[in-house]
Design a protein around this motif. Structure first.
Motif, PDB file in Angstrom:
ATOM      1  N   PRO A  22     -22.361  -6.878 -48.848  1.00 23.98           N
ATOM      2  CA  PRO A  22     -21.967  -8.350 -49.251  1.00 23.98           C
ATOM      3  C   PRO A  22     -20.603  -9.661 -50.025  1.00 23.98           C
ATOM      4  O   PRO A  22     -21.007 -10.436 -50.109  1.00 23.98           O
ATOM      5  N   LYS A  23     -19.635  -9.271 -49.246  1.00 20.76           N
ATOM      6  CA  LYS A  23     -18.289  -9.569 -49.328  1.00 20.76           C
ATOM      7  C   LYS A  23     -18.269 -10.153 -47.766  1.00 20.76           C
ATOM      8  O   LYS A  23     -18.079  -9.175 -47.045  1.00 20.76           O
ATOM      9  N   LEU A  24     -18.197 -11.827 -48.290  1.00 20.55           N
ATOM     10  CA  LEU A  24     -17.853 -12.524 -46.920  1.00 20.55           C
ATOM     11  C   LEU A  24     -16.696 -11.535 -45.922  1.00 20.55           C
ATOM     12  O   LEU A  24     -16.689 -11.926 -44.805  1.00 20.55           O
ATOM     13  N   PHE A  25     -15.195 -11.551 -46.912  1.00 20.05           N
ATOM     14  CA  PHE A  25     -14.304 -11.342 -45.803  1.00 20.05           C
ATOM     15  C   PHE A  25     -13.809  -9.806 -45.845  1.00 20.05           C
ATOM     16  O   PHE A  25     -12.883  -9.285 -45.745  1.00 20.05           O
ATOM     17  N   ASP A  26     -14.591  -9.091 -46.096  1.00 16.19           N
ATOM     18  CA  ASP A  26     -14.656  -7.657 -45.752  1.00 16.19           C
ATOM     19  C   ASP A  26     -15.383  -7.393 -44.002  1.00 16.19           C
ATOM     20  O   ASP A  26     -16.443  -7.724 -42.975  1.00 16.19           O
ATOM     21  N   LEU A  27     -14.945  -8.100 -42.845  1.00 15.29           N
ATOM     22  CA  LEU A  27     -14.497  -7.514 -41.651  1.00 15.29           C
ATOM     23  C   LEU A  27     -14.417  -6.853 -40.661  1.00 15.29           C
ATOM     24  O   LEU A  27     -14.099  -5.909 -40.915  1.00 15.29           O
ATOM     25  N   SER A  28     -15.398  -7.133 -39.321  1.00 13.17           N
ATOM     26  CA  SER A  28     -15.840  -6.106 -38.361  1.00 13.17           C
ATOM     27  C   SER A  28     -15.384  -6.786 -37.324  1.00 13.17           C
ATOM     28  O   SER A  28     -15.534  -8.372 -37.006  1.00 13.17           O
ATOM     29  N   LEU A  29     -14.782  -6.075 -36.630  1.00 18.74           N
ATOM     30  CA  LEU A  29     -14.240  -6.667 -35.268  1.00 18.74           C
ATOM     31  C   LEU A  29     -15.656  -6.566 -33.804  1.00 18.74           C
ATOM     32  O   LEU A  29     -16.441  -5.375 -33.660  1.00 18.74           O
ATOM     33  N   LYS A  30     -15.818  -7.617 -32.882  1.00 19.52           N
ATOM     34  CA  LYS A  30     -16.594  -7.950 -32.131  1.00 19.52           C
ATOM     35  C   LYS A  30     -16.109  -7.819 -30.501  1.00 19.52           C
ATOM     36  O   LYS A  30     -15.582  -9.099 -31.022  1.00 19.52           O
ATOM     37  N   VAL A  31     -16.617  -7.754 -29.530  1.00 23.98           N
ATOM     38  CA  VAL A  31     -16.180  -8.087 -28.910  1.00 23.98           C
ATOM     39  C   VAL A  31     -17.186  -8.184 -27.491  1.00 23.98           C
ATOM     40  O   VAL A  31     -18.014  -7.524 -27.303  1.00 23.98           O
ATOM     41  N   PRO A  48      -8.710  -9.568 -44.431  1.00 23.89           N
ATOM     42  CA  PRO A  48      -7.634 -10.436 -43.935  1.00 23.89           C
ATOM     43  C   PRO A  48      -6.715 -11.300 -45.785  1.00 23.89           C
ATOM     44  O   PRO A  48      -7.774 -11.162 -46.323  1.00 23.89           O
ATOM     45  N   SER A  49      -5.740 -11.848 -45.249  1.00 27.06           N
ATOM     46  CA  SER A  49      -4.602 -12.556 -46.398  1.00 27.06           C
ATOM     47  C   SER A  49      -5.132 -13.753 -47.343  1.00 27.06           C
ATOM     48  O   SER A  49      -5.282 -14.174 -46.095  1.00 27.06           O
ATOM     49  N   GLY A  50      -5.176 -13.476 -48.209  1.00 23.71           N
ATOM     50  CA  GLY A  50      -5.837 -15.084 -49.053  1.00 23.71           C
ATOM     51  C   GLY A  50      -6.632 -15.778 -48.243  1.00 23.71           C
ATOM     52  O   GLY A  50      -7.147 -16.565 -48.418  1.00 23.71           O
ATOM     53  N   SER A  66      -0.539 -11.515 -48.355  1.00 25.83           N
ATOM     54  CA  SER A  66      -0.429 -10.426 -49.952  1.00 25.83           C
ATOM     55  C   SER A  66      -0.658  -9.282 -49.733  1.00 25.83           C
ATOM     56  O   SER A  66      -1.079  -8.160 -50.440  1.00 25.83           O
ATOM     57  N   ARG A  67      -1.489  -9.169 -48.106  1.00 28.48           N
ATOM     58  CA  ARG A  67      -1.822  -7.869 -47.148  1.00 28.48           C
ATOM     59  C   ARG A  67      -1.574  -7.786 -46.145  1.00 28.48           C
ATOM     60  O   ARG A  67      -2.226  -7.336 -44.989  1.00 28.48           O
ATOM     61  N   ASN A  68      -0.847  -7.423 -46.036  1.00 28.98           N
ATOM     62  CA  ASN A  68       0.712  -7.570 -44.339  1.00 28.98           C
ATOM     63  C   ASN A  68      -0.206  -5.914 -43.634  1.00 28.98           C
ATOM     64  O   ASN A  68       0.125  -4.576 -44.519  1.00 28.98           O
ATOM     65  N   GLN A  69      -0.653  -6.159 -42.760  1.00 25.82           N
ATOM     66  CA  GLN A  69      -1.122  -5.248 -41.971  1.00 25.82           C
ATOM     67  C   GLN A  69      -0.973  -4.976 -40.454  1.00 25.82           C
ATOM     68  O   GLN A  69      -0.873  -6.588 -39.771  1.00 25.82           O
ATOM     69  N   MET A  70      -0.970  -4.440 -39.498  1.00 27.60           N
ATOM     70  CA  MET A  70      -0.883  -3.936 -38.639  1.00 27.60           C
ATOM     71  C   MET A  70      -1.823  -3.426 -38.012  1.00 27.60           C
ATOM     72  O   MET A  70      -2.400  -2.380 -38.181  1.00 27.60           O
ATOM     73  N   TRP A  71      -2.871  -4.176 -37.313  1.00 24.53           N
ATOM     74  CA  TRP A  71      -3.534  -3.396 -36.253  1.00 24.53           C
ATOM     75  C   TRP A  71      -3.621  -3.844 -34.374  1.00 24.53           C
ATOM     76  O   TRP A  71      -2.927  -5.237 -34.077  1.00 24.53           O
ATOM     77  N   ARG A  72      -4.038  -2.777 -34.286  1.00 24.01           N
ATOM     78  CA  ARG A  72      -4.593  -2.735 -32.690  1.00 24.01           C
ATOM     79  C   ARG A  72      -5.994  -1.539 -31.746  1.00 24.01           C
ATOM     80  O   ARG A  72      -5.947  -1.128 -32.700  1.00 24.01           O
ATOM     81  N   TRP A  73      -6.552  -2.300 -31.197  1.00 19.32           N
ATOM     82  CA  TRP A  73      -7.265  -1.636 -30.967  1.00 19.32           C
ATOM     83  C   TRP A  73      -7.036  -1.625 -28.986  1.00 19.32           C
ATOM     84  O   TRP A  73      -6.940  -2.724 -28.580  1.00 19.32           O
ATOM     85  N   ASP A  74      -7.734  -0.873 -28.544  1.00 23.13           N
ATOM     86  CA  ASP A  74      -7.839  -0.827 -27.343  1.00 23.13           C
ATOM     87  C   ASP A  74      -9.053  -1.407 -26.667  1.00 23.13           C
ATOM     88  O   ASP A  74     -10.042  -2.178 -27.767  1.00 23.13           O
ATOM     89  N   ALA A  75      -9.151  -1.362 -25.127  1.00 25.14           N
ATOM     90  CA  ALA A  75     -10.524  -2.270 -24.694  1.00 25.14           C
ATOM     91  C   ALA A  75     -11.700  -1.260 -25.168  1.00 25.14           C
ATOM     92  O   ALA A  75     -12.800  -2.290 -24.782  1.00 25.14           O
ATOM     93  N   ASP A  76     -11.935  -0.298 -25.864  1.00 25.07           N
ATOM     94  CA  ASP A  76     -13.428   0.063 -26.328  1.00 25.07           C
ATOM     95  C   ASP A  76     -13.328   0.336 -27.770  1.00 25.07           C
ATOM     96  O   ASP A  76     -14.507   0.769 -28.205  1.00 25.07           O
ATOM     97  N   CYS A  77     -12.360  -0.994 -28.235  1.00 24.65           N
ATOM     98  CA  CYS A  77     -12.590  -1.127 -30.155  1.00 24.65           C
ATOM     99  C   CYS A  77     -12.359   0.792 -30.678  1.00 24.65           C
ATOM    100  O   CYS A  77     -12.049   0.422 -32.307  1.00 24.65           O
TER     101      CYS A  77
END
Length: 734
Positions: A78-87, A106-108, A129-140
């Motif tokens: 139900p939270k709009l900004f709780d995002l997931s990644l899609k390729v 995301p931040s703000g 306000s929400r500092n993060q670093m992400w990396r995903w490989d080609a298979d997410c």
């Protein structure tokens, strides 16, 4: 009414904005990023491939350099900004992989840009306000998920390296995994940035800036100077020759060719670096000479010539014109080009194109006469890095311009139109003096709320806001466009009533009216002469509805208390006022009390008036629909379940027997006199809009019946409103 249960969606039309354009590494594809998804053009044939809508709310859309993969964030529920990644596969739209092991916040509530590399890996850096670093490989699969990073963090352009500041130490490490390498010890670090050479890193501290060699960790350049107590942000110029360092009132520009650092003005709003100049909304600043050389307060778009000696600047207000400025002489105008605007620089920056009505002209910086004029109008466009020049109009026609031979090369039609498309654009061929029932029908559900222009029902008179606080009556001609410049001979009258909140014409087109700060003004539509000014007790918030009764005797206004920022999902106390058109006397005042997400309905306050002007349907204190006597304001009947968290639009059929109710993603038809629901309709075209409360309370759904009652038109838009994207549907009534 017997056929009302058999409505059929007979036509759909997407309106989408174009947010970015890029060419694949091989140069064979042009990809348009839109507010719905993306559109691929074959660069050889210039034909559009299958349109790929992804979502009515797009977050962080990006493509791999070869154009084979698309990546974007999917809104949460139900939270709009709780995002997931899609390729997805860019050609087929097939999902390749998804990451939803944990939400990406995301931040703000503003997702930062996402990057997909040539090897298919994906990087995402959030600072704020929400500092993060992400990396995903080609298979997410997540190979880096650092949510504990401080305010000093960065990732390399190729996504292979990351750097963070921990206390007074700077660490560098691989985003694929492995140990962290201590690179340097810096007192009070404020930011880090990998330089484009791939061998160096720029570190900002409170005491200045320094460059370090990544391999040895040695300091190669030191630039002392106070950078303040706030964290720094970095931006590479479009030509790749400069890095801008932004800190609070301490800004620098690093020229990469000779590693020279220059001081920039302390206060720089939206800006860019171009040909050795800093260009802001207010001025052109010479970086090397350290001084302001031209004021831009009266200009909108600005282009600087390749040799840096001149600039082309288009006027903010009408009449439209372009001034050529002498940058060697304090930005003094050398000459003006009348009636043109919408500047786009040609790839060599020795010239530019500009638009005027239905024409496009090629100019250089030395002559006020066009080098060539072609029969083409555009709303927007750009020059790509490969030298292509693309322009497009509001109806989705996209064109490739030859910048060398000054000609139109190729054109194609996109499967969507831009949000700027108006009812006049979409109606059949227009001719002065014709009847315009279909165009008027489109205007009933396709004119955005808070519109700065309106056209009479008979299409004879237009009324528009020319600039803030200034409105203009004008005679409509065959090719008149209310949102563009109007010929001087067509202007009837120019007035200065203040900021425009909404405007409308009476049913017989004799009168026009507008809502402004603390007043409603009624004019004679043919002359623009003021007939009446009705004071309001306070400045209105967002206007929901503003209409004359069909008999022209009254005018109704509904608005919120203080949501002038058009936050369509956040509603405050709303009021409905009814005025006598002849005297301006207040006949009725109704207030709907609501405190966002605390009490009340959290809805808009729409109304609709019966064709005999005898009854008004609007919202009651119980958040339901009520039928009111227009003379006594007696509540005759209440119907519909209570509304909650919605923008609502109402429309009567021509015979006033049926009521269309549009809200969230629902379209309902009611036998309103009986208070009975005939049927509720779903629209398959709306499936790309995510269903959850945080989004639904911001959705807008407008509806109108055609004059003959054979069609219902609807327009549905997402969180950002009609100016972002929407789906237009015509429903056939058998």
């Amino acid at each position: 009414m017997e056929n009302a249960a058999d409505l059929i969606p007979v036509a759909n039309l997407d309106t989408a904005s174009i947010s970015d354009v890029f060419v694949t590494d091989s140069g064979d594809k042009i990809i348009l990023l839109t507010s719905f998804g993306y559109q691929v053009l074959d660069r050889t044939t210039f034909l559009a491939e299958k349109y790929q809508p992804l979502s009515g709310i797009i977050f962080g859309l990006a493509f791999s350099p070869d154009g084979s993969r698309a990546v974007h964030f999917v809104p949460g529920n139900p939270k709009l900004f709780d995002l997931s990644l899609k390729v997805t596969d860019a050609k087929s739209g097939k999902t390749l992989c998804v990451y939803n092991a944990e939400p990406i916040s995301p931040s703000g509530n503003i997702p930062a840009p996402i990057t997909i590399q040539s090897d298919g890996s994906i990087t995402y850096l959030i600072s704020g306000s929400r500092n993060q670093m992400w990396r995903w490989d080609a298979d997410c699969r997540a190979t880096l998920n650092d949510k504990s990073a401080g305010n000093v963090l960065t990732m390399s352009e190729d996504g292979k390296l990351a750097a963070v500041g921990e206390g007074n130490e700077i660490f560098v490490f691989s985003t694929s995994g492995g140990p962290r390498k201590r690179l340097a010890e810096i007192s009070n670090p404020r930011g880090v940035y990998f330089l484009p050479d791939g061998k160096s890193i720029l570190i900002t501290s409170k005491a200045g800036n320094a460059i370090y060699d990544l391999a040895s960790g040695e300091e190669t350049h030191d630039f002392p100077g106070n950078m303040g107590d706030y964290y720094a942000r970095y931006k590479l110029s479009q030509d790749g020759e400069w890095v801008v360092i932004n800190a609070y009132k301490q800004n620098r520009a690093l020229r990469l060719s000779d590693t020279a650092l220059f001081t920039l003005p302390g206060e720089i709003p939206t800006s860019r670096l171009e040909t050795g100049y800093l260009v802001t909304n207010d001025m052109i600043w010479d970086i090397e000479k350290q001084g302001k050389i031209a004021s831009l307060k009266n200009y909108a778009e600005v282009i600087i010539s390749a040799d840096g000696t001149r600039a082309a600047a288009s006027s903010v207000n009408e009449p439209r014109s372009i001034d050529i400025l002498d940058l060697a002489n304090g930005g003094k105008p050398l000459f003006s080009i009348s009636d043109y605007s919408k500047l786009i620089a040609l790839p060599d920056r020795n010239g530019f194109i500009a638009a005027n009505q239905e024409k496009t002209a090629f100019f250089n910086f030395t002559n006020d006469q066009p080098l060539k004029v072609i029969d083409l109008f555009y709303m927007d466009g750009l020059a790509l890095e490969n030298g292509d020049v693309l322009v497009w109009d509001q109806l989705g026609a996209i064109h490739q311009i030859d910048p060398v031979n000054h000609s139109l090369m190729r054109s194609t039609q996109l499967p969507f139109v831009l949000p700027e498309a108006s009812p006049q654009n979409l109606a059949p061929a227009w001719a002065q003096g014709w009847e315009h029932p279909f165009e008027d029908f489109l205007a009933g559900f396709m004119t955005p709320r808070w519109s700065q222009w309106v056209v009479s029902h008979n299409r004879q008179i237009g009324l528009r806001e020319v600039e803030r606080g200034v409105v203009q009556f004008f005679t409509m001609q065959e090719n008149s466009q209310a949102w563009q410049q109007v010929s001087a001979q067509d202007v009837i009258k120019t007035l200065t009533p203040g900021d425009v909140y909404e405007m409308t014409f009476s049913p017989d087109d004799r009168l026009a009216a507008g809502v402004f700060e603390k007043k409603v003004v009624i004019w004679d539509a043919l002359t623009g002469a003021e007939q009446l000014s009705i004071p309001l007790p306070a400045t209105p918030g967002a206007v929901h509805d503003f209409e004359f009764t069909p008999d022209g005797s009254k005018i109704l206004l509904s608005h919120e208390r203080n949501t002038r920022d058009y936050s369509v999902g956040i509603h405050t106390d709303a009021s409905l006022r009814v005025f006598d058109v002849q005297t301006g006397r207040l006949l009725k005042f109704f207030e709907l009390k609501q405190d966002f997400r605390k009490s009340g309905c959290n809805i808009g306050l729409p109304f609709v008036i019966s064709s005999d002007s005898a009854q008004v349907i609007t919202i009651t204190d119980n958040c339901r629909l009520g039928i009111f006597d227009a003379a006594t304001w007696e509540l005759k009947k209440e119907f519909h379940d209570p509304f909650k968290d919605a923008n609502i639009d109402l429309a009567f059929s021509p015979d006033s027997r049926l009521l269309a109710v549009a809200y969230q993603n629902k379209l309902e038809l009611w036998d309103w006199s009986a208070g009975e629901l005939v049927k509720s309709y779903s629209n398959p075209a709306l499936r790309i809009y995510p269903p959850h409360r945080d989004a639904e309370l911001g959705y807008m759904y407008q509806a109108a019946f055609s004059p003959d009652g054979r069609l219902i038109g609807t327009r549905f838009s997402g969180e950002a409103g009609m100016g972002y994207n929407s789906i237009v549907t015509l429903w056939g009534v058998p």
